[in-house]
Motif scaffolding. Structure first.
Motif, short mmCIF file in Angstrom:
data_model
loop_
_atom_site.label_atom_id
_atom_site.label_comp_id
_atom_site.label_asym_id
_atom_site.label_seq_id
_atom_site.Cartn_x
_atom_site.Cartn_y
_atom_site.Cartn_z
N SER A 162 1.15 -7.16 5.62
CA SER A 162 0.30 -6.14 5.01
C SER A 162 0.58 -4.74 5.54
N PHE A 163 0.85 -4.61 6.85
CA PHE A 163 1.16 -3.30 7.41
C PHE A 163 2.46 -2.76 6.81
N LEU A 164 3.47 -3.61 6.73
CA LEU A 164 4.75 -3.18 6.14
C LEU A 164 4.58 -2.86 4.66
N ALA A 165 3.77 -3.64 3.95
CA ALA A 165 3.54 -3.38 2.54
C ALA A 165 2.87 -2.03 2.34
N GLY A 166 1.93 -1.70 3.20
CA GLY A 166 1.28 -0.39 3.11
C GLY A 166 2.27 0.73 3.35
N MET A 167 3.14 0.57 4.34
CA MET A 167 4.19 1.57 4.57
C MET A 167 5.09 1.70 3.34
N LEU A 168 5.40 0.56 2.74
CA LEU A 168 6.30 0.57 1.58
C LEU A 168 5.67 1.27 0.38
N GLY A 171 -1.14 0.57 7.24
CA GLY A 171 0.28 0.86 7.13
C GLY A 171 0.54 2.08 6.27
N PHE A 172 -0.19 2.20 5.18
CA PHE A 172 -0.04 3.36 4.29
C PHE A 172 -0.45 4.64 5.01
N VAL A 173 -1.61 4.64 5.64
CA VAL A 173 -2.14 5.84 6.28
C VAL A 173 -1.29 6.26 7.47
N ILE A 174 -0.85 5.30 8.27
CA ILE A 174 -0.03 5.64 9.43
C ILE A 174 1.30 6.25 8.98
N ALA A 175 1.94 5.65 7.98
CA ALA A 175 3.20 6.20 7.49
C ALA A 175 2.98 7.59 6.90
#
Length: 366
Positions: free
Chosen positions: A218-224, A64-68
């Motif tokens: 987890s994906f949303l948390a990574g984006m956040l 999520g972090f890397v994609i965002a």
């Protein structure tokens, strides 16, 4: 032609977070050890790395972090279809490679002949399942894995769902909505941990929905973490952060407290590790290690399990002692690392390079 390619949004690459690459490798290696240990010591209470199933949640958070980070500012220019093509090019060659290796291991298993029982048709359907990410839990002898030939494919199924949701919706939502969705997802995660008594779910037919809940949070948390700019500058390097990550996997397993510890690690601890990793610095030595770990992480994750199945067959038939199983694990891990590296360099990278070049030419011709 090269100059023309450089004007395409597809080529506007960004700097890698090198320590995060390294931590991804640490998590992947932990998963391989965990899978060996599941066979050698089936009782998680006695398994020293019993919480390594949470490495998947770390993968989702990191994704999520890397994609965002990579696409938030360019997906509108790039377009949803091109974004999804890029993700397919990045992820799917190893999905197919893993399915092929899994098929070979299933047919050629020298210790237990399940192929004889399931026959050509069911084996072919299992291969289609693993190749095209269609869940097909059919083998009760081996815990009804959604993708029997290569069980880790279950997390790629949810990774694809997360990527599709990002391309269609998540990149558009404002941070307030992202916060709300992440909070809702955290409550669902806590419920799943309470209901299932842990978070090692999503891989089998009877725990299918749990995988969606895990990736949802987890994906949303990574984006956040990325959007909120929670990048913590510190003097912690790759070694210290690797130890902190491994510590989560070494946490003792207990049904009495898993419903608390598992959500805590996923909801709070992994985003913290992510924020620390994004802000950490690397030296020349750790840069090389992190680069290697980052490159090897995904191929290792996607090619190791067919060999775990053969190890499982060996254990069932030969009933080796703990010393022998430990020796197999110690020898097997570096062999799998070497095999994953060969797959990466001589199969995965050439395929991805060829597909990417073809995509660039099509974009220029359009």
């Amino acid at each position: 032609m090269t100059n023309s390619y450089s004007n395409l949004p597809i080529l506007n690459t960004k700097q890698h977070f090198q320590i995060l690459d390294g931590l991804r490798g640490v998590a992947a290696i932990s998963v391989v050890i965990f899978h060996f240990m599941e066979i050698a010591i089936p009782d998680y209470h006695d398994d020293f790395i019993a919480h390594a199933y949470l490495a998947v949640d770390f993968f989702f958070c990191l994704s999520g972090f890397v994609i965002a980070y990579a696409y938030d500012n360019r997906i509108k220019t790039l377009g949803v279809i091109q974004f999804l093509k890029l993700r397919l090019i990045r992820l799917h060659p190893l999905v197919l490679i893993g399915a092929i290796i899994g098929l070979a291991a299933f047919i050629l298993d020298p210790f237990i002949n399940l192929f004889e029982k399931y026959g050509y048709l069911q084996t072919f359907l299992m291969f289609l399942s693993g190749s095209f990410l269609i869940p097909y839990a059919i083998v009760p002898e081996r815990y009804f894995n959604l993708f029997h030939l290569n069980p880790p494919t279950w997390s790629l199924f949810w990774e694809y769902i997360a990527n599709i949701c990002y391309g269609l919706l998540f990149f558009k939502i404002r941070n307030k909505v992202l916060w709300l969705l992440t909070i809702i997802a955290s409550f669902l995660l806590c419920y799943e941990a309470y209901h299932s008594k842990y978070l090692g779910v999503g891989w089998s037919g009877d725990t299918f929905a749990g995988g969606g809940i895990r990736v949802f949070y987890s994906f949303l948390a990574g984006m956040l973490v990325f959007r909120s700019k929670w990048i913590i500058k510190s003097k912690l390097g790759f070694t210290a952060l690797g130890i902190l990550l491994i510590a989560a996997f070494l946490f003792p397993f207990s049904e009495k407290i898993n419903f608390v510890t598992d959500p805590f690690l996923v909801i709070f601890y992994f985003p913290l590790i992510l924020a620390l990793g994004a802000g950490a610095m690397v030296n020349t030595y750790t840069q090389t290690v992190c680069k290697f770990f980052g490159e090897i992480s995904y191929p290792l994750y996607m090619v190791h399990y067919p060999f775990i199945w053969i190890f499982y067959s060996y254990v069932i038939k030969m009933k080796p002692g703990m010393t022998e199983m430990a020796l197999i694990t110690v020898i097997g891990l570096p062999l799998l690392l070497g095999f994953a590296y060969l797959v990466l360099k001589f199969v995965d990278v050439p395929i991805r390079r060829k597909l990417t070049d073809k995509m660039k030419k099509n974009m220029l011709a359009a």
